[in-house]
Design a protein around this motif. Structure first.
Motif, PDB file in Angstrom:
ATOM      1  N   ARG A  47      33.139  37.618  40.784  1.00 12.52           N
ATOM      2  CA  ARG A  47      33.460  39.039  40.727  1.00 12.52           C
ATOM      3  C   ARG A  47      34.300  39.497  41.918  1.00 12.52           C
ATOM      4  NH1 ARG A  47      34.198  42.413  36.909  1.00 12.52           N
ATOM      5  NH2 ARG A  47      32.502  41.332  35.846  1.00 12.52           N
ATOM      6  N   TYR A  50      37.881  38.527  41.290  1.00  5.78           N
ATOM      7  CA  TYR A  50      38.407  39.362  40.220  1.00  5.78           C
ATOM      8  C   TYR A  50      38.775  40.755  40.745  1.00  5.78           C
ATOM      9  CZ  TYR A  50      38.276  42.231  35.962  1.00  5.78           C
ATOM     10  OH  TYR A  50      38.576  43.120  34.957  1.00  5.78           O
ATOM     11  N   LEU A  74      37.938  31.161  36.859  1.00  8.22           N
ATOM     12  CA  LEU A  74      37.517  32.542  37.098  1.00  8.22           C
ATOM     13  C   LEU A  74      37.095  33.206  35.796  1.00  8.22           C
ATOM     14  CD1 LEU A  74      37.177  34.996  38.910  1.00  8.22           C
ATOM     15  CD2 LEU A  74      39.628  35.447  38.658  1.00  8.22           C
ATOM     16  N   ILE A  75      37.884  33.022  34.738  1.00  6.92           N
ATOM     17  CA  ILE A  75      37.540  33.605  33.432  1.00  6.92           C
ATOM     18  C   ILE A  75      36.225  33.041  32.920  1.00  6.92           C
ATOM     19  CG2 ILE A  75      38.242  33.725  31.006  1.00  6.92           C
ATOM     20  CD1 ILE A  75      41.154  33.845  31.997  1.00  6.92           C
ATOM     21  N   LEU A  78      33.338  34.579  34.943  1.00  9.20           N
ATOM     22  CA  LEU A  78      33.085  35.982  34.613  1.00  9.20           C
ATOM     23  C   LEU A  78      32.588  36.154  33.182  1.00  9.20           C
ATOM     24  CD1 LEU A  78      36.282  37.604  36.181  1.00  9.20           C
ATOM     25  CD2 LEU A  78      33.962  37.733  37.098  1.00  9.20           C
ATOM     26  N   SER A  83      36.747  39.606  31.292  1.00  6.39           N
ATOM     27  CA  SER A  83      38.027  39.058  31.751  1.00  6.39           C
ATOM     28  C   SER A  83      39.210  39.612  30.969  1.00  6.39           C
ATOM     29  CB  SER A  83      38.010  37.524  31.618  1.00  6.39           C
ATOM     30  OG  SER A  83      36.905  36.961  32.280  1.00  6.39           O
ATOM     31  N   LEU A  86      42.497  40.296  32.681  1.00  6.87           N
ATOM     32  CA  LEU A  86      43.267  39.177  33.235  1.00  6.87           C
ATOM     33  C   LEU A  86      44.243  38.589  32.221  1.00  6.87           C
ATOM     34  CD1 LEU A  86      40.622  37.153  35.306  1.00  6.87           C
ATOM     35  CD2 LEU A  86      42.549  38.466  36.195  1.00  6.87           C
TER      36      LEU A  86
END
Length: 565
Positions: A47, A50, A74-75, A78, A83, A86
């Motif tokens: 987080r 992000y 990262l996706i 999360l 996401s 993004l």
């Protein structure tokens, strides 16, 4: 957004400049150069990473400079639902990497998982769907759609009198059958967007879906995927297994493995996503303290990716990726400490000059050599009778990846952990030498042979099961027989003689000092180094036998002897 930590270091070219570490506002963060902000972003994950991206004034430009695998992790960390913001920022190459990493089960394409990514595109808006479809690899796109629909007929098959004419017209002249009612609405919405935005492309796509043969198409796309992943440091699964091919450290030659080629680097920033959640330790941390070049960062990424593939780890699971990264660092550290004799200067030279995969393989081989010694012990006559700590050590070393037995540093601990330092290797080697001395001692030097477990008769004895017997029991029982005037053999001691034995070997709750000295000298005379085993056995006798009063002697609760009722 929360205050942002400004690092105490700033890299300018090959220099590392020191500055005051402090918290800065979002405005100050956006005033930093793009490279500085990316460096701060790479230090975070989940987080926090992000939030830094979303709050940046040029978020899309930052995302595009990040390695595709970093954005993918990262996706996955999360979750898709969190996401959505993004996805509009990634380009077709990054999105293709997401699909390549997430949508294959071996050589079979998972259309359901691919549809989850298409759903993210749909939430990002019609323009994102159209842009992605135009830029994605066309064969991959055809396969994605083909997994969800069948084309029953095309425009040339329908005449004006056909009852299906209106329904078919809505689909651009095609009669479409959805393979799964659950996903029909989502797939239909995506196709409808494409039809309205670019009819020619829509027709080209559906004609390809209509006529391409499933198996041949999937095989072709899989081959293209392998090539793309290879470019990003993900080798073929079979080739990846070579990362665990042992290298004998004693025959290691720097000249044979000196780096001679540079790794390809695209426009993305160095992949710091591996350096953040899993921190290097020990000598490796000192080597990396001065920073690493982009080339080394990519080389390290390729190595970790190769291990991920070899270990069949889900590259979309951040916790698993972190665990593998930590393991890679441990093996690199083992190699640097062993080959560099623990010196930072030597280790740094090795890190700079030798391919990291080779160093990893050396570090991986070091515990394996200890494991091979443990297997020989386990297969020897003493293997079935090892005493507690020695048995635990051997069992830890016989794992697929040998592990360090924590009882070597703290006697009251019985756990295992991965090997991390050269000291772990040295300490384990010393203990193996002690067990190997026991192996030689019981190979006829004591004047008797150990019975095979299946041939041992413990009827009427304590202990009464072979699994409860250890080398110390055989040795102390033989010693007890000699003290009582009989031959030095592990024949069970009659229970009625325990009181007499106690009187001969114990002095005020302690083992007779003269007996201890004589026994250790006897063992060292038979086999150098076996005195340590003798001391271990005599300590057990002192704890379990001598500290008891004669009236309290009970072989059912252990006394270091084989006793017959």
């Amino acid at each position: 957004m929360d205050k942002i930590e400004l690092p105490a270091e700033k890299r300018v070219g090959h220099l590392k400049l020191l500055r005051e570490s402090r918290r800065i506002s979002a405005k100050e963060f956006n005033a930093l150069s793009r490279s500085e902000r990316l460096d701060i972003i790479r230090r975070e994950h989940g987080r926090k990473k992000y939030n830094l991206l979303i709050e940046a004034d040029d978020a899309e430009a930052l995302v595009l400079r990040m390695a595709a695998q970093e954005v993918y992790l990262l996706i996955k960390e999360l979750g898709h639902e969190d996401s959505v913001d993004l996805i509009p920022m990634v380009d077709a190459e990054q999105l293709t990497t997401f699909l390549d990493l997430d949508c294959w089960r071996g050589d079979v394409f998972d259309g359901v998982v691919a549809l989850e990514w298409l759903a993210l595109l749909l939430e990002a808006g019609d323009d994102q769907v159209v842009r992605a479809f135009r830029q994605l690899d066309f064969e991959l796109l055809v396969l994605m759609i083909k997994k969800h629909i069948n084309i029953l007929c095309g425009p040339e098959d329908i005449d004006e009198d056909d009852a299906r004419i209106e329904a078919v017209r809505r689909d651009g002249g095609y009669e479409i059958e959805f393979r799964d009612d659950k996903n029909a609405k989502l797939v239909g919405s995506i196709l409808d967007i494409l039809l309205r935005a670019d009819g020619d492309f829509y027709q080209h796509l559906l004609e390809s879906v209509r006529w391409e043969q499933d198996s041949l198409l999937e095989e072709e796309v899989y081959a293209l995927r392998r090539g793309r992943l290879l470019d990003r440091g993900f080798p073929d699964p079979f080739e990846a297994l070579a990362v665990h091919a042992p290298i004998d450290p004693e025959r290691f030659n720097v000249a044979s493995y000196r780096k001679s080629a540079l790794f390809p680097v695209d426009n993305a920033e160095p992949p710091g996503f591996y350096l953040t959640p899993a921190r290097p330790k020990d000598l490796l941390a000192e080597v990396l303290a001065g920073g690493i070049s982009e080339q080394v960062a990519w080389e390290l990424t390729y190595l970790i990716n190769k291990v991920l593939i070899a270990e069949r780890v889900d590259v979309g699971e951040p916790a698993q990726v972190q665990a593998v990264t930590e393991e890679v660092y441990r093996y690199l550290n083992l190699a640097l400490e062993e080959l560099g004799d623990g010196e930072v200067g030597k280790a740094t030279s090795l890190f700079d000059e030798v391919y990291l995969e080779i160093l990893y393989r050396v570090g991986y081989s070091l515990p394996l050599r200890l494991g091979q010694r443990a297997k020989k012990i386990r297969q020897s006559p003493i293997g079935a009778y090892l005493d507690g700590p020695f048995r635990a050590l051997v069992e830890a070393l016989m794992r697929n990846k040998p592990r360090f037995f924590e009882g070597l540093v703290e006697a009251d601990r019985g756990g295992e952990r991965p090997f991390a330092t050269r000291q772990d290797l040295l300490l384990t080697g010393e203990w193996l030498e002690r067990i190997e001395a026991q192996m030689r001692l019981f190979d006829g030097r004591l004047g008797f042979e150990l019975p095979a477990p299946e041939n041992l008769d413990l009827t009427g004895c304590h202990p009464d099961h072979v699994d409860d017997l250890a080398l110390s029991d055989f040795f102390l029982t033989a010693l007890a027989n000699r003290v009582l005037g009989r031959p030095f053999v592990p024949s069970p001691i009659p229970r009625a003689e325990l009181a007499e034995l106690h009187g001969r070997v114990c002095r005020e709750g302690r083992l007779d000092a003269a007996l201890r000295e004589e026994t250790l000298r006897f063992l060292e005379g038979l086999e150098a180094g076996s005195g340590e085993f003798g001391a271990y056995c005599l300590d057990l006798w002192e704890e379990e036998f001598c500290r008891l009063k004669v009236a309290d002697l009970d072989p059912r609760y252990g006394c270091g002897l084989i006793v017959k009722e």
